[in-house]
Design a protein around this motif. Structure first.
Motif, PDB file in Angstrom:
ATOM      1  N   GLY A 108     -20.519 -10.920   5.140  1.00 41.78           N
ATOM      2  CA  GLY A 108     -21.388 -10.991   6.476  1.00 41.78           C
ATOM      3  C   GLY A 108     -20.481 -10.854   7.535  1.00 41.78           C
ATOM      4  N   LYS A 109     -19.776 -10.348   7.678  1.00 43.88           N
ATOM      5  CA  LYS A 109     -18.192  -9.835   8.398  1.00 43.88           C
ATOM      6  C   LYS A 109     -17.989  -9.162   8.492  1.00 43.88           C
ATOM      7  N   GLN A 110     -18.200  -8.441  10.131  1.00 41.48           N
ATOM      8  CA  GLN A 110     -16.890  -7.021  10.158  1.00 41.48           C
ATOM      9  C   GLN A 110     -16.006  -7.224   9.773  1.00 41.48           C
ATOM     10  N   ARG A 111     -15.450  -5.438   9.632  1.00 39.14           N
ATOM     11  CA  ARG A 111     -14.450  -5.163   9.547  1.00 39.14           C
ATOM     12  C   ARG A 111     -13.800  -5.623  10.678  1.00 39.14           C
ATOM     13  N   GLU A 112     -12.338  -6.176  10.092  1.00 37.83           N
ATOM     14  CA  GLU A 112     -11.096  -6.508  11.986  1.00 37.83           C
ATOM     15  C   GLU A 112      -9.977  -5.957  10.839  1.00 37.83           C
ATOM     16  N   ARG A 113      -9.230  -5.790  12.297  1.00 35.50           N
ATOM     17  CA  ARG A 113      -8.211  -5.465  12.397  1.00 35.50           C
ATOM     18  C   ARG A 113      -6.795  -6.347  12.153  1.00 35.50           C
ATOM     19  N   VAL A 114      -5.980  -7.210  10.877  1.00 34.20           N
ATOM     20  CA  VAL A 114      -5.163  -7.745  10.820  1.00 34.20           C
ATOM     21  C   VAL A 114      -3.831  -7.227  11.078  1.00 34.20           C
ATOM     22  N   ALA A 115      -2.958  -6.257  11.622  1.00 29.92           N
ATOM     23  CA  ALA A 115      -2.212  -6.059  11.573  1.00 29.92           C
ATOM     24  C   ALA A 115      -1.861  -4.759  11.339  1.00 29.92           C
ATOM     25  N   THR A 116      -0.910  -3.886  12.661  1.00 27.72           N
ATOM     26  CA  THR A 116      -0.377  -2.319  12.649  1.00 27.72           C
ATOM     27  C   THR A 116       1.036  -2.346  12.279  1.00 27.72           C
ATOM     28  N   ILE A 117       1.239  -1.283  12.804  1.00 22.99           N
ATOM     29  CA  ILE A 117       2.829  -0.679  12.677  1.00 22.99           C
ATOM     30  C   ILE A 117       3.072   0.600  13.074  1.00 22.99           C
ATOM     31  N   THR A 118       3.443   0.914  14.056  1.00 23.14           N
ATOM     32  CA  THR A 118       3.788   2.792  14.577  1.00 23.14           C
ATOM     33  C   THR A 118       4.900   3.187  13.297  1.00 23.14           C
ATOM     34  N   GLY A 119       4.883   3.820  13.655  1.00 22.01           N
ATOM     35  CA  GLY A 119       6.114   5.229  12.788  1.00 22.01           C
ATOM     36  C   GLY A 119       7.020   4.681  13.252  1.00 22.01           C
ATOM     37  N   THR A 120       7.732   4.372  14.508  1.00 21.83           N
ATOM     38  CA  THR A 120       8.579   3.444  14.776  1.00 21.83           C
ATOM     39  C   THR A 120       9.132   2.031  14.789  1.00 21.83           C
ATOM     40  N   CYS A 154       0.806  -1.233   0.101  1.00 21.96           N
ATOM     41  CA  CYS A 154       0.047  -0.015   0.149  1.00 21.96           C
ATOM     42  C   CYS A 154       0.635   1.675  -0.170  1.00 21.96           C
ATOM     43  N   ALA A 155       0.164   2.050  -0.975  1.00 16.80           N
ATOM     44  CA  ALA A 155       1.312   3.032  -1.059  1.00 16.80           C
ATOM     45  C   ALA A 155       0.619   4.727  -0.966  1.00 16.80           C
ATOM     46  N   ALA A 156       1.142   5.554   0.173  1.00 14.23           N
ATOM     47  CA  ALA A 156       0.034   6.448   0.591  1.00 14.23           C
ATOM     48  C   ALA A 156       0.753   7.468  -0.527  1.00 14.23           C
ATOM     49  N   SER A 157      -0.384   8.467  -0.992  1.00 13.85           N
ATOM     50  CA  SER A 157       0.848   9.585  -1.864  1.00 13.85           C
ATOM     51  C   SER A 157      -0.654  11.013  -1.793  1.00 13.85           C
ATOM     52  N   GLY A 158      -0.073  11.718  -2.937  1.00 17.14           N
ATOM     53  CA  GLY A 158      -0.492  13.153  -2.145  1.00 17.14           C
ATOM     54  C   GLY A 158      -0.012  13.976  -1.292  1.00 17.14           C
ATOM     55  N   SER A 159      -0.726  15.324  -0.798  1.00 19.15           N
ATOM     56  CA  SER A 159      -0.221  15.789   0.431  1.00 19.15           C
ATOM     57  C   SER A 159      -0.127  15.282   1.893  1.00 19.15           C
ATOM     58  N   VAL A 160       0.693  14.380   1.738  1.00 18.60           N
ATOM     59  CA  VAL A 160       1.212  13.746   2.684  1.00 18.60           C
ATOM     60  C   VAL A 160       2.554  14.535   3.970  1.00 18.60           C
ATOM     61  N   PHE A 161       2.074  15.538   4.608  1.00 19.85           N
ATOM     62  CA  PHE A 161       3.496  15.477   6.191  1.00 19.85           C
ATOM     63  C   PHE A 161       4.019  14.786   6.338  1.00 19.85           C
ATOM     64  N   SER A 162       3.085  13.878   7.118  1.00 17.63           N
ATOM     65  CA  SER A 162       3.326  12.741   8.297  1.00 17.63           C
ATOM     66  C   SER A 162       2.413  11.438   8.248  1.00 17.63           C
ATOM     67  N   ILE A 163       3.097  10.454   8.483  1.00 16.40           N
ATOM     68  CA  ILE A 163       2.592   8.975   8.514  1.00 16.40           C
ATOM     69  C   ILE A 163       2.503   8.512   9.507  1.00 16.40           C
ATOM     70  N   ARG A 164       1.371   8.406  11.054  1.00 14.25           N
ATOM     71  CA  ARG A 164       1.421   7.218  11.850  1.00 14.25           C
ATOM     72  C   ARG A 164       1.607   6.448  11.816  1.00 14.25           C
ATOM     73  N   ALA A 165       0.243   5.946  12.913  1.00 12.57           N
ATOM     74  CA  ALA A 165       0.203   3.959  12.195  1.00 12.57           C
ATOM     75  C   ALA A 165       0.166   4.002  10.410  1.00 12.57           C
ATOM     76  N   MET A 166       0.651   3.125  10.677  1.00 10.89           N
ATOM     77  CA  MET A 166      -0.542   2.785   8.867  1.00 10.89           C
ATOM     78  C   MET A 166      -0.607   0.825   9.688  1.00 10.89           C
ATOM     79  N   GLY A 167      -2.585   0.255   9.528  1.00 15.58           N
ATOM     80  CA  GLY A 167      -2.029  -0.543   9.225  1.00 15.58           C
ATOM     81  C   GLY A 167      -2.952  -1.178   7.766  1.00 15.58           C
ATOM     82  N   TRP A 168      -3.289  -3.056   8.471  1.00 12.91           N
ATOM     83  CA  TRP A 168      -4.189  -3.593   7.099  1.00 12.91           C
ATOM     84  C   TRP A 168      -5.305  -4.230   8.299  1.00 12.91           C
ATOM     85  N   TYR A 169      -6.695  -4.430   7.460  1.00 12.43           N
ATOM     86  CA  TYR A 169      -7.918  -4.838   7.923  1.00 12.43           C
ATOM     87  C   TYR A 169      -8.504  -6.276   7.149  1.00 12.43           C
ATOM     88  N   ARG A 170      -9.607  -6.354   7.545  1.00 13.63           N
ATOM     89  CA  ARG A 170     -10.253  -7.355   6.396  1.00 13.63           C
ATOM     90  C   ARG A 170     -11.439  -6.936   6.552  1.00 13.63           C
TER      91      ARG A 170
END
Length: 122
Positions: A42-54, A22-38
Motif C-alpha cells: 500500500g505504499k510507494q517504493r522508497e529509497r533505503v540506501a545508495t552507494i557510488t562507485g567511490t 545483489c549481484a549484477a551479471s551479463g553485459s556489464v562494462f561499468s557500474i556507477r551508483a548502486m542502491g536498495w529500495y523498498r
C-alpha cells in the motif's frame, strides 16, 4: 542483457539482523551508483540506501545507524546489512544499479532486481 539477482530476504524477529546481497551479471562494462529500495504493501517504493562507485553512501533517515550498504566493485555486488530490524522495515527490497554496458555508452541505464521479501515479525 543485464541481470540483477538479489538474495538474503526472509523472516526475522524484531531486533534481529539480515544481510541482503545483489549481484549484477551479463553485459556489464561499468557500474556507477548502486542502491536498495523498498516497497511496503500500500505504499510507494522508497529509497533505503545508495552507494557510488567511490564508496559515498546515502541513507534514508528511517534506517540511519541501523543499516549499512557496501559494494564489491570487482564482483559487481552490493550488500545491505540490516540490524535492529523493526516491523516497519517489512517490505519487498529491490536492488538498483546504474550500468554502462559498453565503453562508448555515456549515460547509464537503470536496472532493477526482482525483489526479495523481508518480514519482521514475532
Amino acid at each position: 542483457q543485464v541481470q540483477l539477482v538479489e538474495s538474503g530476504g526472509g523472516l526475522v524477529q524484531p531486533g534481529g539482523s539480515l544481510r541482503l546481497s545483489c549481484a549484477a551479471s551479463g553485459s556489464v562494462f561499468s557500474i556507477r551508483a548502486m542502491g536498495w529500495y523498498r516497497q511496503a504493501p500500500g505504499k510507494q517504493r522508497e529509497r533505503v540506501a545508495t552507494i557510488t562507485g567511490t564508496g559515498i553512501t546515502t541513507y534514508a533517515d528511517s534506517v540511519k545507524g541501523r543499516f549499512t550498504i557496501s559494494r564489491d566493485n570487482a564482483k559487481n555486488t552490493v550488500h545491505l546489512q540490516k540490524n535492529s530490524l523493526k516491523p516497519e522495515d517489512t517490505a519487498v527490497y529491490y536492488c538498483n544499479a546504474q550500468i554502462l554496458t559498453t565503453r562508448s555508452q555515456t549515460n547509464e541505464d537503470d536496472y532493477w532486481g526482482q525483489g526479495t521479501q523481508v518480514t519482521v515479525s514475532t
